[in-house]
Design a protein around this motif. Sequence first.
Motif, mmCIF file in Angstrom:
data_model
loop_
_atom_site.group_PDB
_atom_site.id
_atom_site.type_symbol
_atom_site.label_atom_id
_atom_site.label_comp_id
_atom_site.label_asym_id
_atom_site.label_seq_id
_atom_site.Cartn_x
_atom_site.Cartn_y
_atom_site.Cartn_z
ATOM 1 N N ALA A 80 2.315 11.450 19.629
ATOM 2 C CA ALA A 80 1.680 12.506 18.850
ATOM 3 C C ALA A 80 2.698 13.280 18.018
ATOM 4 C CB ALA A 80 0.929 13.456 19.782
ATOM 5 N N ALA A 81 3.906 13.469 18.545
ATOM 6 C CA ALA A 81 4.922 14.215 17.806
ATOM 7 C C ALA A 81 5.267 13.520 16.495
ATOM 8 C CB ALA A 81 6.180 14.382 18.659
ATOM 9 N N ASP A 157 5.939 15.261 22.404
ATOM 10 C CA ASP A 157 5.066 16.373 22.014
ATOM 11 C C ASP A 157 5.906 17.619 21.822
ATOM 12 O OD1 ASP A 157 2.197 15.190 22.930
ATOM 13 O OD2 ASP A 157 3.623 14.855 24.555
ATOM 14 N N TRP A 158 5.385 18.527 21.031
ATOM 15 C CA TRP A 158 5.878 19.899 21.057
ATOM 16 C C TRP A 158 4.671 20.817 20.919
ATOM 17 C CZ3 TRP A 158 6.103 17.610 16.109
ATOM 18 C CH2 TRP A 158 5.501 18.336 15.082
ATOM 19 N N VAL A 159 4.736 21.980 21.518
ATOM 20 C CA VAL A 159 3.674 22.977 21.365
ATOM 21 C C VAL A 159 4.309 24.348 21.216
ATOM 22 C CG1 VAL A 159 2.045 21.636 22.769
ATOM 23 C CG2 VAL A 159 3.370 23.442 23.834
ATOM 24 N N ASP A 248 -2.600 8.640 23.788
ATOM 25 C CA ASP A 248 -1.299 8.821 24.435
ATOM 26 C C ASP A 248 -1.468 9.234 25.894
ATOM 27 O OD1 ASP A 248 0.294 8.900 21.721
ATOM 28 O OD2 ASP A 248 -1.325 10.369 21.526
ATOM 29 N N VAL A 263 0.858 17.876 29.641
ATOM 30 C CA VAL A 263 0.931 17.935 28.177
ATOM 31 C C VAL A 263 0.299 16.672 27.608
ATOM 32 C CG1 VAL A 263 2.408 18.200 26.157
ATOM 33 C CG2 VAL A 263 3.072 19.270 28.322
ATOM 34 N N ALA A 265 -2.530 15.146 24.063
ATOM 35 C CA ALA A 265 -2.952 15.306 22.670
ATOM 36 C C ALA A 265 -4.434 15.016 22.521
ATOM 37 C CB ALA A 265 -2.143 14.375 21.766
ATOM 38 N N MET A 307 -1.625 18.916 19.827
ATOM 39 C CA MET A 307 -0.824 18.740 21.041
ATOM 40 C C MET A 307 -1.033 19.993 21.884
ATOM 41 S SD MET A 307 2.674 17.133 19.328
ATOM 42 C CE MET A 307 2.788 18.406 18.059
#
Length: 336
Positions: A80-81, A157-159, A248, A263, A265, A307
């Motif tokens: 997703a990132a 991922d990042w959030v 994912d 975590v 998405a 995400m």
Amino acid sequence: MRQTLRRRLQALAAATALGAVLASCAIPVPEVDADPAPTDPVPVLDESRIERVLTSLEETIAAADEAGDASLLEGRVAGAALRIRTAEYALATATAGEETPYAVQPLTGLADVEIVSNTEAWPHTVMVVTEIPDGANVPILLTLEQATPRDPYVLMDWVRLFPGVSMPATSLGSIGSPQVAADAEGLVLPPGQVVPAYADVLTNSGSQYAGTFAEDSLRSLVAAELAGLTTAVEEAGTVTNTVRAADDPVLTLATDDGGAIVVGATVMLQEFTKTVEGATLEVGGRLAVLNGNSEVEGSLTATYEQMVAFYVPPAADGAQITVLGGEHVLTYVAES
């Protein structure tokens, strides 16, 4: 001659007897035990290695951001990132001449809190709460994964962490935190069911999982946006949101209280449909820019990727899942 032979035989007998005595008195050599297996799990990365991983990642992202070229991220950013960063570059390019051009989300490799897996089997997971990046106003939660011993750690991922939300307590870096299986029991929901359940909440106001999650900023944003769009287009057509879990796998680490950080998405399809003959259905902003036209003749579908990070507590009466943070980016627009 016989005396000489006799003396030789006597000497040989004496030597044999002496050897037997020495053998019977020899001190046994102790056997060396194999190194004992560690009784406690250890983190898969120490602090210095985490710093090297994050520094390399930050340099890779900075180079890609400067060039606006997602191909420079390959091998260090995935899932997703990568999809969302690629979409951000496209948005930044498409809106460069607009009054409010899209700004790519600032990221940093400067760590504030490191949560490291102590699970021996691959893939390995590391989560990092960063310092507040330049140009941002909240910390970022990064999730990284190493698929095999020969692969690098890759950003999955990042959030952005929501204001006022506290990260749950996890084990110190010297101990590490176990990864939690997707079907683990004893939690409000098994980790593998969290993202699909949250997607259902975002899609259906009457979702059976509505009470499973505490109210959160992303949920409020999606609901408020849909309400505003519904009012805006009601004289010409309709608009609906449908959210599903992305393909994912979720990444997880245990918390000290027996819960889990999860975590994952989601993908949101926002569909505008013209239903009133002779009326004009229009979209604006980035939808119109990516579509190349503001007027919708039939239907238009905008795809957003999100995400999302969750704290899933142990199962208990009244326990709810907390959404820790999220990222919501327009990735594609198509008219049909």
